[in-house]
Design an enzyme around this catalytic site. Structure first.
Site, PDB file in Angstrom:
ATOM      1  N   HIS A   1      -7.763   4.994   2.158  1.00  0.00           N
ATOM      2  CA  HIS A   1      -6.722   5.459   3.074  1.00  0.00           C
ATOM      3  C   HIS A   1      -5.532   4.504   3.007  1.00  0.00           C
ATOM      4  CE1 HIS A   1      -4.800   5.062   7.146  1.00  0.00           C
ATOM      5  NE2 HIS A   1      -4.548   6.324   6.837  1.00  0.00           N
ATOM      6  N   SER A   2      -4.334   5.040   2.898  1.00  0.00           N
ATOM      7  CA  SER A   2      -3.094   4.281   2.970  1.00  0.00           C
ATOM      8  C   SER A   2      -3.147   3.076   2.031  1.00  0.00           C
ATOM      9  CB  SER A   2      -2.836   3.883   4.425  1.00  0.00           C
ATOM     10  OG  SER A   2      -1.600   3.232   4.574  1.00  0.00           O
ATOM     11  N   GLY A   3      -2.973   1.860   2.567  1.00  0.00           N
ATOM     12  CA  GLY A   3      -3.001   0.653   1.748  1.00  0.00           C
ATOM     13  C   GLY A   3      -4.330   0.420   1.064  1.00  0.00           C
TER      14      GLY A   3
ATOM     15  N   VAL B   1      -6.367   9.213   0.680  1.00  0.00           N
ATOM     16  CA  VAL B   1      -5.935   9.811   1.946  1.00  0.00           C
ATOM     17  C   VAL B   1      -4.638   9.124   2.347  1.00  0.00           C
ATOM     18  CG1 VAL B   1      -6.541  10.278   4.353  1.00  0.00           C
ATOM     19  CG2 VAL B   1      -8.341  10.220   2.599  1.00  0.00           C
TER      20      VAL B   1
ATOM     21  N   SER C   1      -2.257   8.345   0.522  1.00  0.00           N
ATOM     22  CA  SER C   1      -2.131   7.285  -0.458  1.00  0.00           C
ATOM     23  C   SER C   1      -2.108   7.895  -1.850  1.00  0.00           C
ATOM     24  CB  SER C   1      -3.327   6.334  -0.309  1.00  0.00           C
ATOM     25  OG  SER C   1      -3.223   5.257  -1.197  1.00  0.00           O
TER      26      SER C   1
END
Length: 198
Positions: A76-78, A100, A102
């Site tokens: 997720h993200s980072g 997600v 990302s």
């Protein structure tokens, strides 16, 4: 059943996957939510030496120590950056990579490179001479009931080095030489992206 390794984004820990973990386990899946070194409840391990490579190693070690195979690796993200690199390091153990909010970055690209110049300046000012990037302002601000109290702390998400790389994880680097696999270099395993928004 499937085996999932769930990697949260910046400032978040394994707890961010709690509901997803419960739902997947109730369906008989093996689920390994994780907290990366130096963030969330592991913030006491933060320091200038902790960065993208450390987070990638966290994921690879979990997969190897637990002897996981055919893993659905979710970032997720980072968390997408270390997930991409981990998939590149242990491709024989990964069934699919799921991003997600990302996605994988091309080899040699730092996340900071994807941020507009004005935002880069703002982030550099927030970091100052340190190595910690404070969490963003949440809209609406979370309450004690909806967000753990420790999110107001500052967590590590920046690497040491010259100003360009200090304000974000260093550039993504993949192990395999170009053409070593039939998949594109920046996508070491089959992948899917999911963007969630309001």
């Amino acid at each position: 059943m499937a085996t999932f390794v769930l990697v949260p984004g910046f400032w978040l820990g394994a707890w961010a996957w709690r509901e997803v973990t419960l739902a997947l386990r109730s369906q008989g899946h093996e689920v390994y939510p994780m907290t990366l070194t130096g963030v969330a409840e592991r913030d006491h391990l933060a320091g200038p030496e902790v960065g993208l490579d450390t987070h990638t190693t966290d994921i690879v070690r979990l997969i190897e120590v637990e002897d996981l195979h055919d893993v659905l690796l979710v970032g997720h993200s980072g968390g997408g950056m270390p997930v991409a690199q981990a998939a590149d390091r242990v491709p024989d153990r990964i069934a699919r990579v799921v991003y997600v909010e990302s996605g994988p970055l091309p080899d040699g690209t730092a996340q900071f490179d994807t941020v507009p110049p004005q935002e880069q300046q703002r982030l550099r000012a927030a970091i100052g001479t340190g190595h910690l990037l404070p969490p963003p302002a949440w809209d609406p601000p979370p309450t004690r009931r909806t967000w753990p109290a420790w999110t107001s702390r500052r967590w590590r998400c920046c690497a040491p080095g010259p100003p360009r790389s200090r304000c974000g994880p260093p550039p993504t680097r993949y192990a395999a030489p170009v053409g070593a696999r039939c998949r594109p270099r920046w996508s070491p395993a089959p992948s899917r992206s999911a963007w969630c928004g309001r």
